[in-house]
Write a protein that holds these residues in place. Structure first.
Motif, mmCIF file in Angstrom:
data_model
loop_
_atom_site.group_PDB
_atom_site.id
_atom_site.type_symbol
_atom_site.label_atom_id
_atom_site.label_comp_id
_atom_site.label_asym_id
_atom_site.label_seq_id
_atom_site.Cartn_x
_atom_site.Cartn_y
_atom_site.Cartn_z
ATOM 1 N N ILE A 144 0.857 -1.188 0.000
ATOM 2 C CA ILE A 144 0.000 0.000 0.000
ATOM 3 C C ILE A 144 0.891 1.234 0.000
ATOM 4 O O ILE A 144 1.495 1.582 1.020
ATOM 5 C CB ILE A 144 -0.961 0.000 1.194
ATOM 6 C CG1 ILE A 144 -1.779 -1.297 1.225
ATOM 7 C CG2 ILE A 144 -1.896 1.218 1.126
ATOM 8 C CD1 ILE A 144 -2.780 -1.392 2.351
ATOM 9 N N ASP A 178 1.507 4.789 0.334
ATOM 10 C CA ASP A 178 0.795 5.853 1.051
ATOM 11 C C ASP A 178 1.259 7.238 0.583
ATOM 12 O O ASP A 178 1.737 8.051 1.360
ATOM 13 C CB ASP A 178 1.044 5.687 2.560
ATOM 14 C CG ASP A 178 0.134 6.561 3.402
ATOM 15 O OD1 ASP A 178 -1.020 6.808 2.996
ATOM 16 O OD2 ASP A 178 0.580 7.015 4.487
ATOM 17 N N GLY A 179 1.110 7.482 -0.721
ATOM 18 C CA GLY A 179 1.460 8.793 -1.256
ATOM 19 C C GLY A 179 2.940 9.077 -1.272
ATOM 20 O O GLY A 179 3.368 10.220 -1.051
ATOM 21 N N ILE A 234 -1.672 -1.048 -4.031
ATOM 22 C CA ILE A 234 -2.694 -0.009 -3.906
ATOM 23 C C ILE A 234 -1.966 1.328 -3.747
ATOM 24 O O ILE A 234 -1.125 1.464 -2.865
ATOM 25 C CB ILE A 234 -3.610 -0.249 -2.692
ATOM 26 C CG1 ILE A 234 -4.353 -1.579 -2.822
ATOM 27 C CG2 ILE A 234 -4.605 0.907 -2.514
ATOM 28 C CD1 ILE A 234 -5.126 -1.980 -1.576
ATOM 29 N N HIS A 235 -2.291 2.292 -4.599
ATOM 30 C CA HIS A 235 -1.727 3.636 -4.475
ATOM 31 C C HIS A 235 -2.800 4.550 -3.890
ATOM 32 O O HIS A 235 -3.939 4.545 -4.346
ATOM 33 C CB HIS A 235 -1.280 4.168 -5.841
ATOM 34 C CG HIS A 235 -0.195 3.368 -6.485
ATOM 35 N ND1 HIS A 235 1.127 3.469 -6.106
ATOM 36 C CD2 HIS A 235 -0.232 2.443 -7.485
ATOM 37 C CE1 HIS A 235 1.860 2.655 -6.854
ATOM 38 N NE2 HIS A 235 1.059 2.009 -7.687
ATOM 39 N N LYS A 236 -2.436 5.330 -2.888
ATOM 40 C CA LYS A 236 -3.405 6.216 -2.236
ATOM 41 C C LYS A 236 -2.731 7.495 -1.771
ATOM 42 O O LYS A 236 -1.503 7.589 -1.734
ATOM 43 C CB LYS A 236 -4.057 5.505 -1.036
ATOM 44 C CG LYS A 236 -3.053 5.088 0.030
ATOM 45 C CD LYS A 236 -3.722 4.342 1.182
ATOM 46 C CE LYS A 236 -4.591 5.239 2.029
ATOM 47 N NZ LYS A 236 -3.809 6.315 2.693
ATOM 48 N N GLU A 237 -3.551 8.465 -1.388
ATOM 49 C CA GLU A 237 -3.026 9.701 -0.821
ATOM 50 C C GLU A 237 -2.482 9.429 0.580
ATOM 51 O O GLU A 237 -2.949 8.525 1.276
ATOM 52 C CB GLU A 237 -4.120 10.773 -0.759
ATOM 53 C CG GLU A 237 -4.594 11.247 -2.121
ATOM 54 C CD GLU A 237 -5.627 12.360 -2.003
ATOM 55 O OE1 GLU A 237 -5.965 12.752 -0.862
ATOM 56 O OE2 GLU A 237 -6.093 12.844 -3.052
ATOM 57 N N ASN A 238 -1.519 10.232 0.986
ATOM 58 C CA ASN A 238 -0.865 10.024 2.275
ATOM 59 C C ASN A 238 -1.821 10.264 3.441
ATOM 60 O O ASN A 238 -2.447 11.312 3.534
ATOM 61 C CB ASN A 238 0.348 10.943 2.403
ATOM 62 C CG ASN A 238 1.063 10.758 3.726
ATOM 63 O OD1 ASN A 238 0.905 11.549 4.642
ATOM 64 N ND2 ASN A 238 1.831 9.693 3.830
ATOM 65 N N GLU A 239 -1.933 9.247 4.332
ATOM 66 C CA GLU A 239 -2.736 9.367 5.544
ATOM 67 C C GLU A 239 -2.013 8.847 6.780
ATOM 68 O O GLU A 239 -2.497 9.015 7.897
ATOM 69 C CB GLU A 239 -4.053 8.606 5.400
ATOM 70 C CG GLU A 239 -5.041 9.189 4.431
ATOM 71 C CD GLU A 239 -6.329 8.403 4.440
ATOM 72 O OE1 GLU A 239 -7.283 8.811 5.150
ATOM 73 O OE2 GLU A 239 -6.387 7.358 3.734
ATOM 74 N N VAL A 271 -3.275 3.115 6.587
ATOM 75 C CA VAL A 271 -2.818 2.078 5.662
ATOM 76 C C VAL A 271 -3.120 0.693 6.224
ATOM 77 O O VAL A 271 -3.623 -0.195 5.524
ATOM 78 C CB VAL A 271 -1.315 2.227 5.393
ATOM 79 C CG1 VAL A 271 -0.767 1.009 4.653
ATOM 80 C CG2 VAL A 271 -1.033 3.490 4.579
ATOM 81 N N LEU A 318 -6.777 -0.091 5.995
ATOM 82 C CA LEU A 318 -7.134 -0.464 4.629
ATOM 83 C C LEU A 318 -6.682 -1.900 4.348
ATOM 84 O O LEU A 318 -7.392 -2.670 3.691
ATOM 85 C CB LEU A 318 -6.482 0.511 3.647
ATOM 86 C CG LEU A 318 -6.740 0.262 2.158
ATOM 87 C CD1 LEU A 318 -8.235 0.318 1.839
ATOM 88 C CD2 LEU A 318 -5.969 1.282 1.310
ATOM 89 N N LYS A 370 -8.896 -5.027 2.931
ATOM 90 C CA LYS A 370 -8.619 -5.599 1.612
ATOM 91 C C LYS A 370 -8.067 -7.028 1.664
ATOM 92 O O LYS A 370 -8.160 -7.764 0.679
ATOM 93 C CB LYS A 370 -7.624 -4.712 0.867
ATOM 94 C CG LYS A 370 -8.139 -3.314 0.543
ATOM 95 C CD LYS A 370 -9.294 -3.359 -0.439
ATOM 96 C CE LYS A 370 -9.729 -1.964 -0.843
ATOM 97 N NZ LYS A 370 -10.858 -1.997 -1.813
#
Length: 319
Positions: free
Chosen positions: A41, A43-44, A66-71, A76, A79, A83
């Motif tokens: 994952i 994380d941005g 999985i590519h996502k915006e940083n949180e 992560v 998520l 998943k």
């Protein structure tokens, strides 16, 4: 990748371009890994970590990205829980490694067991100025548990580690967790804070009916320059802010979860020992937390003379 797998490995990735290949190569060298799901994952990341993850996914059918915006790591991992398809979940940090010859035992055991948690020990890789050395640090060994492979209840693990060892090790990477157990008990990570492991681990173990302990240093934890947990580089204001949230939250949790239970006093005493150490080491009062520290609580939960003296020191400096 089969529809069902016994183990899902969730790897939070953030700006780990240099280390991610070493982490993944150690996993991929493990016997039986082809039947194990690996979820990367991103994380941005702002470096080449995402590209590295994509390359490994193209080359290995059991790896997905999985590519996502940083949180942050907590989001992560949450998520990853959602998943994952495996019966068990193992959270592996992207700059750490595993020992393939030992990790194959985890893969084998997850196919035959229904325990809530698998637990293991950790070795240290210390990196400084590009050089790597291994340290035999017992801090990441579960001192207090028998040095044989054995089943416990979660409460037995907690009580043994706090009473006879150095305390509960708040590292999510030192175990594999039955996914249905996490979902049924709403065991997600608190987002938006550092040290989320400190809040998560006690909840997981105090509720676990069965824990299988493997007394082997299966996981290799890298202490590197620039990491969140490296005291030489971390933003202390941000870290002190997090500790001033996490420690009071743990007192509150123990008060609610262990009300009327003798274990509460033991857990609070251990927590106070760690809290006092952090307060004095990092001088919390320098960050505006003199009055916010509950000194009466620290005094009440200190049992040993040296800890009482530490509380008096806090009274002097954090007034």
């Amino acid at each position: 990748m089969p529809d069902k797998t016994n183990l899902s490995i969730v790897v939070p990735v953030y700006n780990a371009e240099r280390y991610l290949p070493m982490c993944l190569d150690s996993l991929l060298a493990t016997e039986g890994i082809d039947e194990t799901e690996i979820i990367l994952i991103d994380d941005g990341s702002t470096d080449g970590s995402g590209a590295v993850a994509d390359r490994y996914a193209e080359e290995h059918s059991n790896i997905s990205v999985i590519h996502k915006e940083n949180e942050g790591a907590a989001a992560v991992r949450n998520l990853g829980i959602e998943k994952a398809r495996g019966k068990y979940i193992f959270f592996c940090d992207s700059d750490d490694e595993i020992v393939p010859e030992l990790f194959k035992k985890v893969i084998r055991l997850t196919s035959a067991s229904s325990c809530d948690v698998f637990l293991w020990d950790c070795g240290i890789m210390y990196e400084k100025k590009g050089l790597l050395s291994h340290k035999d640090d017992s801090y990441f060994s579960h001192c207090g548990l028998e040095r044989t492979e054995k089943d416990y209840t979660g409460r037995q693990v907690v009580e043994s580690l706090v009473r006879d060892g150095k305390g509960l090790i708040a590292s999510v990477c030192l175990g594999a967790y039955r996914r249905s157990y996490l979902l049924e008990n709403d065991l997600y990570f608190e987002k938006g804070t550092l040290y989320e492991d400190e809040l998560w681990i006690p909840r997981v173990f105090l509720g676990a009916k069965s824990v299988h302990y493997i007394p082997e240093k299966i996981y290799l934890y890298r202490i590197r320059q620039g990491s969140v947990t490296n005291p030489e580089t971390k933003d202390m204001k941000k870290n002190v802010d997090a500790m001033m949230h996490v420690y009071p939250a743990l007192y509150k949790y123990y008060g609610e979860a262990l009300s009327g239970d003798p274990l509460r006093s033991l857990m609070e005493e251990n927590l106070t020992k760690r809290y006092l150490h952090m307060i004095l080491k990092y001088r919390f009062w320098r960050y505006g937390y003199g009055k916010e520290i509950d000194k009466k609580l620290l005094w009440r939960t200190s049992k040993k003379l040296r800890h009482k003296l530490m509380v008096l020191a806090v009274y002097v400096f954090a007034h």
